[in-house]
Enzyme design. Structure first.
Site, PDB file in Angstrom:
ATOM      1  N   SER A 152       0.825  -1.201   0.000  1.00 34.98           N
ATOM      2  CA  SER A 152       0.000   0.000   0.000  1.00 34.98           C
ATOM      3  C   SER A 152       0.870   1.266   0.000  1.00 34.98           C
ATOM      4  O   SER A 152       1.600   1.505  -0.953  1.00 34.98           O
ATOM      5  CB  SER A 152      -0.955  -0.032   1.195  1.00 34.98           C
ATOM      6  N   ASP A 176      -0.429  -4.150  -3.964  1.00 35.83           N
ATOM      7  CA  ASP A 176      -1.567  -3.236  -4.060  1.00 35.83           C
ATOM      8  C   ASP A 176      -1.182  -1.818  -3.646  1.00 35.83           C
ATOM      9  O   ASP A 176      -1.630  -1.309  -2.618  1.00 35.83           O
ATOM     10  CB  ASP A 176      -2.762  -3.720  -3.237  1.00 35.83           C
ATOM     11  N   ARG A 190       5.279   9.389  -6.995  1.00 35.45           N
ATOM     12  CA  ARG A 190       4.724   8.065  -6.703  1.00 35.45           C
ATOM     13  C   ARG A 190       5.718   7.016  -7.197  1.00 35.45           C
ATOM     14  O   ARG A 190       6.753   7.346  -7.782  1.00 35.45           O
ATOM     15  CB  ARG A 190       3.374   7.872  -7.409  1.00 35.45           C
ATOM     16  N   ASP A 192       7.225   4.386  -9.671  1.00 33.33           N
ATOM     17  CA  ASP A 192       7.194   4.126 -11.108  1.00 33.33           C
ATOM     18  C   ASP A 192       8.350   3.201 -11.456  1.00 33.33           C
ATOM     19  O   ASP A 192       9.204   2.893 -10.610  1.00 33.33           O
ATOM     20  CB  ASP A 192       7.237   5.426 -11.917  1.00 33.33           C
ATOM     21  N   ASP A 195      12.274   3.474 -10.601  1.00 32.00           N
ATOM     22  CA  ASP A 195      12.751   3.522  -9.214  1.00 32.00           C
ATOM     23  C   ASP A 195      13.635   2.334  -8.832  1.00 32.00           C
ATOM     24  O   ASP A 195      14.228   2.329  -7.753  1.00 32.00           O
ATOM     25  CB  ASP A 195      11.563   3.611  -8.251  1.00 32.00           C
ATOM     26  N   HIS A 245      -7.827  -5.315  -0.418  1.00 31.29           N
ATOM     27  CA  HIS A 245      -6.553  -4.588  -0.391  1.00 31.29           C
ATOM     28  C   HIS A 245      -5.407  -5.474   0.094  1.00 31.29           C
ATOM     29  O   HIS A 245      -4.347  -5.546  -0.532  1.00 31.29           O
ATOM     30  CB  HIS A 245      -6.716  -3.365   0.505  1.00 31.29           C
TER      31      HIS A 245
END
Length: 448
Positions: A152, A176, A190, A192, A195, A245
């Site tokens: 998460s 997730d 965020r 991607d 990374d 989740h």
């Protein structure tokens, strides 16, 4: 609870208490918590007993071997403050599978708050903390041997850490990855694919708490990426908000021991996957379709050439989650077009596996080969009998009959030289809602 642990101090065996993941409660979340990052080390020497690590001095941890690979586990938002119920199992499975260093990133102080957006703000700070430790490890550790498993919000923390290290860490696995706070953001804000040297993501709740769009070199969409089998379907049911989740974590845990592997199929959409349009995986050559989870790294080189891959698969509602996929081809000789659904059962060695093909009403035409994907709930090593039932779901019309000229079944899971080949049956009459059982025979077509 304090456990005794064995540890080396020079040549002496000593005993000391275990350091554990921070256990908070809803009261802490209501008040709010300030960020505090704790790094807990686990190795095969202390597999069930954590050691709190310092960011400045590794010499105090002789059980940490910089020459071995290191895996970080990073949790996400903790609105109730409790430790993740999957944490110990994930740690243990990783250490059984491979002799590595496992570092659990405990940022429960900072994740335990009713203000989700405060936890989102803390993700970059947590990443900076991890980056500082990795920079210290570089004196003896290879960045390419580092694997970050982020759940998460932890997925984006992994991404920020990887970006801080210019994408040189070996692998990021995003379970997730969180959607709220990151949807529509630029890649630098965020996770991607730049990374890490390899980024794999698993989506199980993209319609609520997760991220919908692909983020890695390969993005897996379990059961389409949204609703998971066995999870509540309404808000009035328990576990509604977190079942889908956190299913991503349990699917990944299942993949580690390699006894239950979920074969996945690159495809443009889940609909096309269910319709059986993406079952060849010819772009992967002899490697075949990629496997979900821990072992997908074996497909790294091919996936990097593909740039970005979306892969779909189906699961059972509980562990073992893996299903066995078959391609089923049906040719009928009814004069008129027939619409309906099929339920297929495989029997062998006293066991039975079932697949229900009901995602849409199937269209059967005379002398036309209708290709279907059938996902069976378990693997039957050697099929002795097959049962088939035809249904339309229409209780007001007269019962129909499906006159099958030929039905063929091919197991899509590679099983070596002793695998059972494609199976066929000819001239089968299916009366609606009546199950017919028969013994299949090897197919005559050599190119099937």
């Amino acid at each position: 609870v304090i456990y005794a642990k064995a540890c080396w101090a020079g040549a002496l065996l000593c005993s000391e208490k275990c350091d554990e993941f921070t256990d908070l409660n809803l009261g802490h979340s209501i008040i709010g918590t300030s960020l505090k990052v704790r790094l807990l080390l686990y190795t095969r020497l202390n597999g069930t007993c954590g050691t709190l690590m310092s960011h400045t001095d590794l010499s105090a941890y002789p059980q940490f071997n910089a020459s071995k690979p290191t895996t970080f586990i990073i949790h996400g938002y903790r609105p109730t403050g409790s430790p993740p119920n999957w944490l110990n199992k994930l740690t243990e499975r990783l250490l059984v599978r491979k002799d590595i260093n496992v570092i659990v990133v405990d940022w429960n102080y900072g994740a335990a708050t009713l203000k989700y957006w405060e936890a989102v703000k803390n993700t970059r700070k947590v990443a900076s903390n991890i980056t500082a430790l990795i920079n210290m490890l570089q004196h003896g550790a290879d960045l390419s041997s580092i694997h970050m498993i982020g759940v998460s919000l932890g997925a984006h923390i992994s991404g920020f850490t990887g970006a801080n290290l210019k994408g040189e860490i070996g692998r990021i696995t995003a379970l997730d990855p969180a959607g709220p706070g990151f949807k529509g953001k630029n890649p630098e804000d965020r996770l991607d694919s730049s990374d890490a040297q390899f980024v794999d993501a698993l989506h199980t709740d993209m319609d609520l708490l997760g991220f919908r769009e692909p983020l890695g070199h390969i993005d897996f969409y379990a059961n389409g990426g949204a609703d998971q089998p066995g999870c509540p379907k309404t808000i009035f049911s328990g576990q509604y908000f977190k079942c889908d989740h956190r299913r991503s974590v349990f699917l990944f845990i299942d993949s580690i021991n390699a006894t239950c592997t979920s074969r996945t199929y690159p495809c443009s959409s889940y609909k096309d996957f269910l319709d059986g349009k993406c079952l060849t995986c010819s772009q992967f050559g002899n490697a075949g379709c990629p496997i979900l989870g821990y072992d997908v790294i074996k497909w790294k080189d091919i996936l990097l050439e593909q740039n970005q891959t979306k892969a779909y698969f189906r699961t059972n509602e509980k562990s073992p989650y893996c299903m066995t996929n078959y391609r089923i081809d049906v040719v009928i000789w009814n004069k008129d077009v027939q619409w309906g659904y099929l339920t297929v059962k495989l029997h062998g060695n006293g066991k039975q596996a079932q697949a229900t093909i009901d995602h849409k009403s199937l269209n059967f035409k005379k002398f036309t080969d209708t290709e279907l994907l059938a996902a069976f709930d378990k693997d039957i090593q050697w099929v002795e009998k097959v049962s088939v039932k035809f249904s339309t779901g229409n209780v007001l019309q007269p019962k129909r009959k499906l006159r099958i000229l030929r039905i063929r079944l091919k197991n899509l899971e590679p099983k070596g030289n002793k695998a059972q080949g494609p199976l066929c049956r000819y001239d089968v009459l299916l009366e609606e809602n009546k199950e017919v059982t028969f013994r299949p025979i090897p197919c005559e077509e050599s190119n099937f």
